[in-house]
Design a protein around this motif. Structure first.
Motif: not given
Length: 164
Positions: A3-9, A121-138
């Protein structure tokens, strides 16, 4: 599973007011709660998160205080950010909270002079994720080993929960 993420802090622009779960500070000024979502989630931030499949509202708390209370404060901050995000996101977008808990003062040495990982103040967006990905681990893997992101090991928790 990747999975790939965009972090905004927003470490320098906005920080949580000490002891508060709904007020943020910009400079030396408390931002009224009614303005917080609009100010924190500026058009530029909304544009950068618009293509995300999921949004992650992050809550964290400082090193001061008793751990249980700070963890509860971190959870409430995550819920506050999730309300802000849901007010500006598409209804079909998945929304998560990530509760990091209390900051570990031993991590202060890892920070640079331009940022503090105690109350940003922090948040993130999931840019892409594989089917069945464990989002917490990723997500845990994604923030590991980066100087510009708070390390998973610098907080007392790492709890991801889907709320929408």
């Amino acid at each position: 599973q990747p999975a790939t993420f965009d972090f905004i802090m927003l470490t320098n622009e906005f920080t949580w007011a000490k002891g508060c779960t709904s007020q943020v500070i910009s400079g030396d000024r408390v931002i009224p709660e009614a303005e917080a979502a609009h100010r924190v989630l500026s058009q530029q931030v909304r544009d950068s998160l618009a293509s995300a499949s999921d949004l992650i509202a992050v809550g964290l708390a400082s090193q001061e205080g008793e751990r249980t209370q700070e963890e509860a404060r971190a959870f409430e901050r995550a819920k506050t950010v999730s309300r802000w995000m849901s007010s500006v996101s598409k209804p079909e977008m998945a929304l998560w909270t990530l509760t990091l808990g209390q900051y570990d003062k031993a991590c202060k040495g890892q920070e640079d002079s331009d940022s503090s990982f105690e109350r940003p103040v922090m948040f993130a967006g999931v840019r892409s994720k594989a089917d069945g990905v464990n989002l917490q681990e990723a997500l845990g893997d994604a923030i590991s080993g980066h100087d510009n992101l708070p390390s998973r090991g610098c907080y007392s928790r790492f709890d991801l929960a889907k709320i929408q």
